[in-house]
Scaffold this motif. Structure first.
Motif, PDB file in Angstrom:
ATOM      1  N   GLN A  67      37.458  33.104  40.260  1.00 18.54           N
ATOM      2  CA  GLN A  67      36.233  33.465  39.551  1.00 18.54           C
ATOM      3  C   GLN A  67      36.437  34.818  38.878  1.00 18.54           C
ATOM      4  O   GLN A  67      36.769  35.800  39.531  1.00 18.54           O
ATOM      5  CB  GLN A  67      35.067  33.553  40.539  1.00 18.54           C
ATOM      6  N   LEU A  68      36.235  34.887  37.546  1.00 16.82           N
ATOM      7  CA  LEU A  68      36.486  36.123  36.810  1.00 16.82           C
ATOM      8  C   LEU A  68      35.407  37.167  37.076  1.00 16.82           C
ATOM      9  O   LEU A  68      34.218  36.861  37.131  1.00 16.82           O
ATOM     10  CB  LEU A  68      36.559  35.848  35.308  1.00 16.82           C
ATOM     11  N   ASP A  69      35.839  38.406  37.223  1.00 20.05           N
ATOM     12  CA  ASP A  69      34.963  39.565  37.329  1.00 20.05           C
ATOM     13  C   ASP A  69      35.403  40.535  36.237  1.00 20.05           C
ATOM     14  O   ASP A  69      36.508  41.070  36.296  1.00 20.05           O
ATOM     15  CB  ASP A  69      35.102  40.203  38.717  1.00 20.05           C
ATOM     16  N   LEU A  70      34.530  40.744  35.217  1.00 22.46           N
ATOM     17  CA  LEU A  70      34.934  41.475  34.005  1.00 22.46           C
ATOM     18  C   LEU A  70      34.015  42.671  33.734  1.00 22.46           C
ATOM     19  O   LEU A  70      33.319  42.721  32.722  1.00 22.46           O
ATOM     20  CB  LEU A  70      34.931  40.529  32.798  1.00 22.46           C
ATOM     21  N   PRO A  71      34.010  43.688  34.586  1.00 25.01           N
ATOM     22  CA  PRO A  71      33.177  44.866  34.338  1.00 25.01           C
ATOM     23  C   PRO A  71      33.779  45.751  33.253  1.00 25.01           C
ATOM     24  O   PRO A  71      34.908  45.520  32.799  1.00 25.01           O
ATOM     25  CB  PRO A  71      33.185  45.578  35.683  1.00 25.01           C
ATOM     26  N   GLU A  72      33.023  46.800  32.855  1.00 28.65           N
ATOM     27  CA  GLU A  72      33.601  47.760  31.920  1.00 28.65           C
ATOM     28  C   GLU A  72      34.675  48.567  32.661  1.00 28.65           C
ATOM     29  O   GLU A  72      34.792  48.512  33.877  1.00 28.65           O
ATOM     30  CB  GLU A  72      32.518  48.654  31.304  1.00 28.65           C
ATOM     31  N   TRP A  73      35.466  49.332  31.899  1.00 22.91           N
ATOM     32  CA  TRP A  73      36.706  49.883  32.417  1.00 22.91           C
ATOM     33  C   TRP A  73      36.511  50.798  33.629  1.00 22.91           C
ATOM     34  O   TRP A  73      37.244  50.687  34.621  1.00 22.91           O
ATOM     35  CB  TRP A  73      37.453  50.617  31.310  1.00 22.91           C
ATOM     36  N   SER A  74      35.552  51.724  33.583  1.00 23.16           N
ATOM     37  CA  SER A  74      35.412  52.660  34.687  1.00 23.16           C
ATOM     38  C   SER A  74      35.071  51.936  35.985  1.00 23.16           C
ATOM     39  O   SER A  74      35.553  52.311  37.064  1.00 23.16           O
ATOM     40  CB  SER A  74      34.362  53.732  34.370  1.00 23.16           C
ATOM     41  N   SER A  75      34.273  50.888  35.897  1.00 23.04           N
ATOM     42  CA  SER A  75      33.949  50.102  37.094  1.00 23.04           C
ATOM     43  C   SER A  75      35.157  49.315  37.569  1.00 23.04           C
ATOM     44  O   SER A  75      35.371  49.149  38.778  1.00 23.04           O
ATOM     45  CB  SER A  75      32.782  49.147  36.814  1.00 23.04           C
ATOM     46  N   ARG A  76      35.946  48.828  36.607  1.00 25.98           N
ATOM     47  CA  ARG A  76      37.160  48.111  36.989  1.00 25.98           C
ATOM     48  C   ARG A  76      38.114  49.043  37.752  1.00 25.98           C
ATOM     49  O   ARG A  76      38.736  48.658  38.762  1.00 25.98           O
ATOM     50  CB  ARG A  76      37.855  47.548  35.744  1.00 25.98           C
ATOM     51  N   VAL A  77      38.240  50.298  37.291  1.00 25.70           N
ATOM     52  CA  VAL A  77      39.076  51.279  37.984  1.00 25.70           C
ATOM     53  C   VAL A  77      38.565  51.514  39.400  1.00 25.70           C
ATOM     54  O   VAL A  77      39.328  51.508  40.376  1.00 25.70           O
ATOM     55  CB  VAL A  77      39.120  52.604  37.200  1.00 25.70           C
ATOM     56  N   GLN A  78      37.254  51.693  39.525  1.00 26.87           N
ATOM     57  CA  GLN A  78      36.660  51.954  40.838  1.00 26.87           C
ATOM     58  C   GLN A  78      36.882  50.779  41.787  1.00 26.87           C
ATOM     59  O   GLN A  78      37.245  50.961  42.953  1.00 26.87           O
ATOM     60  CB  GLN A  78      35.168  52.243  40.691  1.00 26.87           C
ATOM     61  N   LYS A  79      36.664  49.563  41.291  1.00 32.08           N
ATOM     62  CA  LYS A  79      36.862  48.389  42.139  1.00 32.08           C
ATOM     63  C   LYS A  79      38.320  48.263  42.574  1.00 32.08           C
ATOM     64  O   LYS A  79      38.615  47.865  43.715  1.00 32.08           O
ATOM     65  CB  LYS A  79      36.423  47.124  41.399  1.00 32.08           C
ATOM     66  N   GLY A  80      39.234  48.582  41.679  1.00 33.07           N
ATOM     67  CA  GLY A  80      40.646  48.537  42.031  1.00 33.07           C
ATOM     68  C   GLY A  80      41.003  49.549  43.096  1.00 33.07           C
ATOM     69  O   GLY A  80      41.748  49.254  44.039  1.00 33.07           O
ATOM     70  N   ASN A  81      40.463  50.756  42.972  1.00 37.23           N
ATOM     71  CA  ASN A  81      40.738  51.800  43.962  1.00 37.23           C
ATOM     72  C   ASN A  81      40.142  51.476  45.328  1.00 37.23           C
ATOM     73  O   ASN A  81      40.685  51.865  46.362  1.00 37.23           O
ATOM     74  CB  ASN A  81      40.199  53.146  43.468  1.00 37.23           C
ATOM     75  N   GLU A  82      39.012  50.778  45.324  1.00 34.91           N
ATOM     76  CA  GLU A  82      38.317  50.456  46.572  1.00 34.91           C
ATOM     77  C   GLU A  82      38.782  49.144  47.201  1.00 34.91           C
ATOM     78  O   GLU A  82      38.430  48.837  48.339  1.00 34.91           O
ATOM     79  CB  GLU A  82      36.814  50.367  46.323  1.00 34.91           C
ATOM     80  N   GLY A  83      39.556  48.351  46.465  1.00 35.22           N
ATOM     81  CA  GLY A  83      39.950  47.044  46.970  1.00 35.22           C
ATOM     82  C   GLY A  83      38.847  46.019  46.889  1.00 35.22           C
ATOM     83  O   GLY A  83      38.817  45.058  47.673  1.00 35.22           O
ATOM     84  N   SER A  84      37.935  46.180  45.917  1.00 37.94           N
ATOM     85  CA  SER A  84      36.819  45.233  45.756  1.00 37.94           C
ATOM     86  C   SER A  84      37.239  44.081  44.843  1.00 37.94           C
ATOM     87  O   SER A  84      36.663  43.868  43.775  1.00 37.94           O
ATOM     88  CB  SER A  84      35.600  45.963  45.185  1.00 37.94           C
ATOM     89  N   TYR A  85      38.246  43.354  45.253  1.00 39.60           N
ATOM     90  CA  TYR A  85      38.767  42.226  44.479  1.00 39.60           C
ATOM     91  C   TYR A  85      39.738  41.449  45.367  1.00 39.60           C
ATOM     92  O   TYR A  85      40.140  41.916  46.439  1.00 39.60           O
ATOM     93  CB  TYR A  85      39.482  42.716  43.220  1.00 39.60           C
TER      94      TYR A  85
END
Length: 510
Positions: free
Chosen positions: A379-397
């Motif tokens: 399932q795709l999750d396509l937030p704007e860039w700053s949120s994508r960075v935050q999710k990546g740093n937090e492991g929210s994926y």
């Protein structure tokens, strides 16, 4: 321990007389001669944190305001910045001699500033991009205001290059890490959050005659089509991230020119802190499930190439042709690996990317389609860039599309993409355990002999192929578009393309 001659031989081969660089010429009258460059930025910096990895747009702004000990020149060679020379002494420590430079507030850059910066970045909780590397420095000595001696437990051949990255500037002692006071060619005058940043030339910059511009107005055009339209309309003079579908029209325009290089790459990262991606068999299955040529066509209009191995270019002396197709498209193998891992019927997961950059979204869509063919419902999750960075740093994926370059053109430049012993970052897999890879990177860093280093990194690549800490997807061209009268700006070679903002100090209107 490697003897002093070999250490210096390594230095000479990688830094090519960097310490002899001189900056000559009379200081220019910026306001009269330079003019103001209008720069189209793809994203507003998520923060001004000097040592955090927050993307290339933020890195470009950092390169306007800050400088490190060293940097890379337009030819890709390591060169001096705040350091005018450096060498490894007979005990294996690196000694940097600082040039006379001043901060934007007029105070001098000193060895104490460098020592404080290293100490702050190396703190276990710093979350700095270079924390893992700088933690290997056991002591920083400052015998005088212009000398810095960095001591490590083992000789480290690659240490100077750590200080060339745009996420590793030197800051003035005591300044907050999001300070806009730097030693770079431009000072930040004003900002409109999410919209624009205004910078002006710093008259106290340590390079005589630079910068050549009076200032830079950076305006955010998050939509790539609007970015191209602004360039074509003459609303901006220089634009980053020219979308691949627009590169031909920029090339064909008499009023514009395109500077494009191959070097960045697209890849998948995994949340390895939980099932199913804690299993290397599942990660390998994903690597074999995707037909990379379709990504190159859909996301990059065939301006790139398939990447079915670690991102080491064919032109590199460290390239291993036997690994060229190690993760080649093979859906039957992918399904067999899933069955072996205990997922014969596949599974559901989230696939993180961003809609802010078309190539990220298109890459995710191709991956989604091919993963579905082997039973993985992403399932795709396509937030704007700053949120994508935050999710990546937090492991929210669960699974994520990422695009970047290595830190430099040496295999050690891949450490921030592959080494799971480093602090969590959106640029690498979350919660990944890579003991063999970490050990081989450490061994390569401590080795000065070229043949030995090649053997070490070949072994590292084999381990990476077997354990899939990432899955390579595609090489991509990276383009800057500019008006035909913009001179001096250079798209840096290969993996260094995201360092190109360093050349804004040399940019002028012809």
């Amino acid at each position: 321990m490697t003897n002093g001659l070999n250490r210096r031989g390594f230095l000479a081969s990688t830094a090519a007389a960097a310490g002899t660089l001189a900056f000559l010429g009379p200081r220019r009258l910026h306001a009269q001669e330079g003019g103001t460059l209008r720069f189209a930025l793809s994203a507003y910096p998520p923060s001004f944190d000097a040592w955090a990895s927050t993307g290339t747009a933020a890195g470009t702004i950092k390169l306007m305001m800050h400088r490190g000990l060293v940097s890379y020149g337009p030819d890709g060679a390591l060169r001096g910045e705040l350091a005018e020379s450096w060498e490894a002494d007979d005990e294996g420590a690196w000694v940097f001699k600082l040039r006379e430079a001043t901060w934007h507030d007029g105070s001098p850059v000193t060895a104490a500033d460098v020592a404080w910066t290293v100490a702050e970045v190396a703190k276990p909780d710093s979350a700095a991009f270079r924390q893992g590397q700088l933690s290997l420095i056991t002591a920083v000595e400052t015998p005088d205001d212009r000398t810095v001696r960095m001591v490590t437990a083992e000789p480290l051949a690659v240490l100077p290059g750590w200080f060339a990255h745009y996420h590793m500037p030197i800051l003035k002692e005591g300044e907050p890490r999001d300070t806009t006071i730097g030693a770079g060619p431009f000072t930040l005058e004003s900002t409109e959050r999410g919209v624009s940043l205004s910078l002006k030339a710093f008259d106290g910059y340590y390079k005589e005659g630079l910068p050549k511009l009076a200032g830079i107005e950076a305006t955010v055009y998050a939509d790539e089509n609007l970015r191209v339209a602004a360039l074509e309309a003459g609303d901006v003079d220089l634009s980053e991230y020219v979308p691949w579908q627009a590169m031909a029209q920029v090339e064909e325009s008499d009023a514009l020119k395109l500077d494009s290089v191959d070097g960045p790459f697209m890849y998948l990262t995994f949340n390895a802190s939980r099932p199913p991606f804690d299993n290397p068999l599942v990660r390998r299955a994903v690597a074999h499930a995707i037909k990379r040529e379709d990504i190159v066509a859909a996301a990059f209009y065939n301006r790139g190439g398939a990447l079915a191995h670690l991102p080491i270019a064919e032109e590199s002396e460290f390239y291993n042709p036997e690994f060229a197709d190690a993760w080649a498209y093979d859906p039957e193998k992918a399904q067999a690996l899933l069955a072996e891992a205990g997922y014969p019927d596949g599974f559901d997961c989230t696939l993180l990317s961003t809609a802010q950059y078309g190539m990220h979204q298109s890459t995710a869509e191709v991956c989604q389609a091919y993963l579905s063919m082997v039973g993985i419902n992403a399932q795709l999750d396509l937030p704007e860039w700053s949120s994508r960075v935050q999710k990546g740093n937090e492991g929210s994926y669960d699974l994520a599309v990422m695009g970047t370059t290595a830190d430099n053109n040496d295999p050690d430049g891949l450490v921030n993409v592959l080494d799971g012993s480093l602090p969590e970052s959106f640029v690498r897999s979350y919660g990944i355990d890579t003991p063999e890879i970490s050990a081989l990177f450490a061994k390569g860093r401590a080795t000065f002999d070229p043949e030995e280093r090649r053997a070490i990194y070949r072994e590292m690549e084999q381990v990476a192929i077997d354990t899939a800490p990432i899955a390579g997807l595609a090489w991509r061209a990276q383009g800057y578009g500019m008006k035909s009268n913009v001179e001096g700006f250079t798209n840096m070679p290969g993996q260094l393309t995201f360092y190109s903002g360093i050349t804004l100090e040399e940019t002028f209107f012809g």
